[in-house]
Design a protein around this motif. Sequence first.
Motif, PDB file in Angstrom:
ATOM      1  N   LYS A 143       0.832  -1.197   0.000  1.00 35.73           N
ATOM      2  CA  LYS A 143       0.000   0.000   0.000  1.00 35.73           C
ATOM      3  C   LYS A 143       0.871   1.253   0.000  1.00 35.73           C
ATOM      4  O   LYS A 143       0.593   2.205  -0.715  1.00 35.73           O
ATOM      5  CB  LYS A 143      -0.939  -0.007   1.212  1.00 35.73           C
ATOM      6  N   ALA A 144       1.942   1.259   0.751  1.00 34.56           N
ATOM      7  CA  ALA A 144       2.832   2.411   0.789  1.00 34.56           C
ATOM      8  C   ALA A 144       3.482   2.624  -0.571  1.00 34.56           C
ATOM      9  O   ALA A 144       3.602   3.749  -1.039  1.00 34.56           O
ATOM     10  CB  ALA A 144       3.893   2.226   1.869  1.00 34.56           C
ATOM     11  N   THR A 145       3.870   1.555  -1.237  1.00 39.09           N
ATOM     12  CA  THR A 145       4.471   1.656  -2.556  1.00 39.09           C
ATOM     13  C   THR A 145       3.447   2.168  -3.562  1.00 39.09           C
ATOM     14  O   THR A 145       3.751   3.015  -4.380  1.00 39.09           O
ATOM     15  CB  THR A 145       5.000   0.285  -3.008  1.00 39.09           C
ATOM     16  N   GLN A 146       2.228   1.687  -3.466  1.00 39.05           N
ATOM     17  CA  GLN A 146       1.187   2.118  -4.381  1.00 39.05           C
ATOM     18  C   GLN A 146       0.916   3.612  -4.203  1.00 39.05           C
ATOM     19  O   GLN A 146       0.756   4.337  -5.171  1.00 39.05           O
ATOM     20  CB  GLN A 146      -0.090   1.319  -4.131  1.00 39.05           C
ATOM     21  N   THR A 147       0.886   4.090  -2.991  1.00 34.33           N
ATOM     22  CA  THR A 147       0.653   5.503  -2.733  1.00 34.33           C
ATOM     23  C   THR A 147       1.764   6.350  -3.331  1.00 34.33           C
ATOM     24  O   THR A 147       1.505   7.386  -3.929  1.00 34.33           O
ATOM     25  CB  THR A 147       0.542   5.753  -1.217  1.00 34.33           C
ATOM     26  N   ASN A 148       3.015   5.905  -3.206  1.00 36.82           N
ATOM     27  CA  ASN A 148       4.115   6.655  -3.784  1.00 36.82           C
ATOM     28  C   ASN A 148       4.006   6.708  -5.302  1.00 36.82           C
ATOM     29  O   ASN A 148       4.281   7.736  -5.904  1.00 36.82           O
ATOM     30  CB  ASN A 148       5.460   6.042  -3.376  1.00 36.82           C
ATOM     31  N   LEU A 149       3.608   5.601  -5.920  1.00 35.93           N
ATOM     32  CA  LEU A 149       3.434   5.586  -7.365  1.00 35.93           C
ATOM     33  C   LEU A 149       2.281   6.496  -7.783  1.00 35.93           C
ATOM     34  O   LEU A 149       2.378   7.220  -8.771  1.00 35.93           O
ATOM     35  CB  LEU A 149       3.180   4.160  -7.857  1.00 35.93           C
ATOM     36  N   GLU A 150       1.197   6.468  -7.014  1.00 33.23           N
ATOM     37  CA  GLU A 150       0.061   7.331  -7.325  1.00 33.23           C
ATOM     38  C   GLU A 150       0.448   8.797  -7.203  1.00 33.23           C
ATOM     39  O   GLU A 150       0.099   9.607  -8.054  1.00 33.23           O
ATOM     40  CB  GLU A 150      -1.114   7.020  -6.405  1.00 33.23           C
ATOM     41  N   ASP A 151       1.174   9.149  -6.155  1.00 29.63           N
ATOM     42  CA  ASP A 151       1.600  10.532  -5.970  1.00 29.63           C
ATOM     43  C   ASP A 151       2.515  10.968  -7.098  1.00 29.63           C
ATOM     44  O   ASP A 151       2.399  12.082  -7.601  1.00 29.63           O
ATOM     45  CB  ASP A 151       2.310  10.701  -4.624  1.00 29.63           C
ATOM     46  N   SER A 152       3.422  10.106  -7.505  1.00 32.31           N
ATOM     47  CA  SER A 152       4.331  10.421  -8.597  1.00 32.31           C
ATOM     48  C   SER A 152       3.557  10.629  -9.890  1.00 32.31           C
ATOM     49  O   SER A 152       3.819  11.577 -10.630  1.00 32.31           O
ATOM     50  CB  SER A 152       5.345   9.287  -8.765  1.00 32.31           C
ATOM     51  N   TYR A 153       2.589   9.763 -10.163  1.00 23.39           N
ATOM     52  CA  TYR A 153       1.778   9.882 -11.374  1.00 23.39           C
ATOM     53  C   TYR A 153       0.955  11.167 -11.341  1.00 23.39           C
ATOM     54  O   TYR A 153       0.862  11.878 -12.340  1.00 23.39           O
ATOM     55  CB  TYR A 153       0.864   8.670 -11.534  1.00 23.39           C
ATOM     56  N   ILE A 154       0.368  11.459 -10.207  1.00 24.51           N
ATOM     57  CA  ILE A 154      -0.449  12.665 -10.084  1.00 24.51           C
ATOM     58  C   ILE A 154       0.394  13.910 -10.305  1.00 24.51           C
ATOM     59  O   ILE A 154      -0.029  14.842 -10.995  1.00 24.51           O
ATOM     60  CB  ILE A 154      -1.160  12.696  -8.711  1.00 24.51           C
ATOM     61  N   ASP A 155       1.593  13.952  -9.760  1.00 26.82           N
ATOM     62  CA  ASP A 155       2.470  15.106  -9.964  1.00 26.82           C
ATOM     63  C   ASP A 155       2.828  15.274 -11.437  1.00 26.82           C
ATOM     64  O   ASP A 155       2.788  16.387 -11.974  1.00 26.82           O
ATOM     65  CB  ASP A 155       3.742  14.967  -9.134  1.00 26.82           C
ATOM     66  N   LYS A 156       3.175  14.192 -12.106  1.00 29.32           N
ATOM     67  CA  LYS A 156       3.515  14.263 -13.534  1.00 29.32           C
ATOM     68  C   LYS A 156       2.314  14.690 -14.368  1.00 29.32           C
ATOM     69  O   LYS A 156       2.431  15.521 -15.264  1.00 29.32           O
ATOM     70  CB  LYS A 156       4.034  12.913 -14.029  1.00 29.32           C
ATOM     71  N   GLU A 157       1.173  14.115 -14.065  1.00 25.67           N
ATOM     72  CA  GLU A 157      -0.033  14.431 -14.825  1.00 25.67           C
ATOM     73  C   GLU A 157      -0.466  15.880 -14.586  1.00 25.67           C
ATOM     74  O   GLU A 157      -0.884  16.572 -15.505  1.00 25.67           O
ATOM     75  CB  GLU A 157      -1.160  13.470 -14.453  1.00 25.67           C
ATOM     76  N   LYS A 158      -0.335  16.342 -13.372  1.00 26.87           N
ATOM     77  CA  LYS A 158      -0.693  17.728 -13.053  1.00 26.87           C
ATOM     78  C   LYS A 158       0.184  18.694 -13.844  1.00 26.87           C
ATOM     79  O   LYS A 158      -0.321  19.654 -14.421  1.00 26.87           O
ATOM     80  CB  LYS A 158      -0.528  17.969 -11.555  1.00 26.87           C
ATOM     81  N   ASN A 159       1.480  18.437 -13.884  1.00 23.44           N
ATOM     82  CA  ASN A 159       2.387  19.296 -14.645  1.00 23.44           C
ATOM     83  C   ASN A 159       2.061  19.262 -16.130  1.00 23.44           C
ATOM     84  O   ASN A 159       2.074  20.294 -16.803  1.00 23.44           O
ATOM     85  CB  ASN A 159       3.840  18.884 -14.416  1.00 23.44           C
ATOM     86  N   ARG A 160       1.738  18.095 -16.664  1.00 21.32           N
ATOM     87  CA  ARG A 160       1.412  17.966 -18.083  1.00 21.32           C
ATOM     88  C   ARG A 160       0.141  18.744 -18.424  1.00 21.32           C
ATOM     89  O   ARG A 160       0.092  19.487 -19.402  1.00 21.32           O
ATOM     90  CB  ARG A 160       1.219  16.496 -18.457  1.00 21.32           C
ATOM     91  N   VAL A 161      -0.868  18.606 -17.584  1.00 22.54           N
ATOM     92  CA  VAL A 161      -2.138  19.277 -17.835  1.00 22.54           C
ATOM     93  C   VAL A 161      -1.977  20.795 -17.731  1.00 22.54           C
ATOM     94  O   VAL A 161      -2.499  21.549 -18.549  1.00 22.54           O
ATOM     95  CB  VAL A 161      -3.229  18.772 -16.871  1.00 22.54           C
ATOM     96  N   LEU A 162      -1.222  21.259 -16.753  1.00 22.63           N
ATOM     97  CA  LEU A 162      -1.022  22.700 -16.605  1.00 22.63           C
ATOM     98  C   LEU A 162      -0.216  23.274 -17.764  1.00 22.63           C
ATOM     99  O   LEU A 162      -0.451  24.411 -18.183  1.00 22.63           O
ATOM    100  CB  LEU A 162      -0.345  23.004 -15.267  1.00 22.63           C
ATOM    101  N   ASP A 163       0.726  22.501 -18.307  1.00 22.86           N
ATOM    102  CA  ASP A 163       1.460  22.963 -19.493  1.00 22.86           C
ATOM    103  C   ASP A 163       0.527  23.073 -20.695  1.00 22.86           C
ATOM    104  O   ASP A 163       0.606  24.022 -21.474  1.00 22.86           O
ATOM    105  CB  ASP A 163       2.628  22.028 -19.813  1.00 22.86           C
ATOM    106  N   LYS A 164      -0.367  22.106 -20.864  1.00 19.98           N
ATOM    107  CA  LYS A 164      -1.330  22.146 -21.972  1.00 19.98           C
ATOM    108  C   LYS A 164      -2.314  23.296 -21.785  1.00 19.98           C
ATOM    109  O   LYS A 164      -2.754  23.919 -22.751  1.00 19.98           O
ATOM    110  CB  LYS A 164      -2.110  20.835 -22.063  1.00 19.98           C
ATOM    111  N   GLU A 165      -2.673  23.581 -20.547  1.00 17.42           N
ATOM    112  CA  GLU A 165      -3.641  24.632 -20.253  1.00 17.42           C
ATOM    113  C   GLU A 165      -3.145  25.981 -20.735  1.00 17.42           C
ATOM    114  O   GLU A 165      -3.929  26.801 -21.218  1.00 17.42           O
ATOM    115  CB  GLU A 165      -3.899  24.658 -18.741  1.00 17.42           C
ATOM    116  N   LYS A 166      -1.862  26.213 -20.654  1.00 18.39           N
ATOM    117  CA  LYS A 166      -1.299  27.494 -21.082  1.00 18.39           C
ATOM    118  C   LYS A 166      -1.553  27.755 -22.561  1.00 18.39           C
ATOM    119  O   LYS A 166      -1.734  28.897 -22.965  1.00 18.39           O
ATOM    120  CB  LYS A 166       0.204  27.527 -20.795  1.00 18.39           C
ATOM    121  N   ALA A 167      -1.606  26.709 -23.363  1.00 15.81           N
ATOM    122  CA  ALA A 167      -1.839  26.866 -24.797  1.00 15.81           C
ATOM    123  C   ALA A 167      -3.304  27.198 -25.098  1.00 15.81           C
ATOM    124  O   ALA A 167      -3.594  27.822 -26.110  1.00 15.81           O
ATOM    125  CB  ALA A 167      -1.440  25.592 -25.532  1.00 15.81           C
ATOM    126  N   TYR A 168      -4.222  26.793 -24.240  1.00 16.22           N
ATOM    127  CA  TYR A 168      -5.641  26.957 -24.517  1.00 16.22           C
ATOM    128  C   TYR A 168      -6.331  28.034 -23.690  1.00 16.22           C
ATOM    129  O   TYR A 168      -7.500  28.320 -23.911  1.00 16.22           O
ATOM    130  CB  TYR A 168      -6.376  25.627 -24.289  1.00 16.22           C
TER     131      TYR A 168
END
Length: 70
Positions: free
Chosen positions: A16-41
């Motif tokens: 469970k601890a490993t899964q949470t770390n992976l989820e947090d890492s994915y969320i951080d990457k996805e958040k940065n990607r979405v915010l970069d795309k948002e700037k274009a639109y």
Amino acid sequence: MKYFVISFLVFFMGCKATQTNLEDSYIDKEKNRVLDKEKAYVDAEPITVTAGTCERSTGNKNDFYSEGDY
């Protein structure tokens, strides 16, 4: 049996601890990607349903138009 249950619980607590770390890492990457795309639109004009018209339609832009076989 007692040791099996304890080792089973410890194993899943570690997973469970490993899964949470992976989820947090994915969320951080996805958040940065979405915010970069948002700037274009952010300054883009919205495309509405009535923005486009068909020359073959006899009505105005607010009338339903279809070329489907009924």
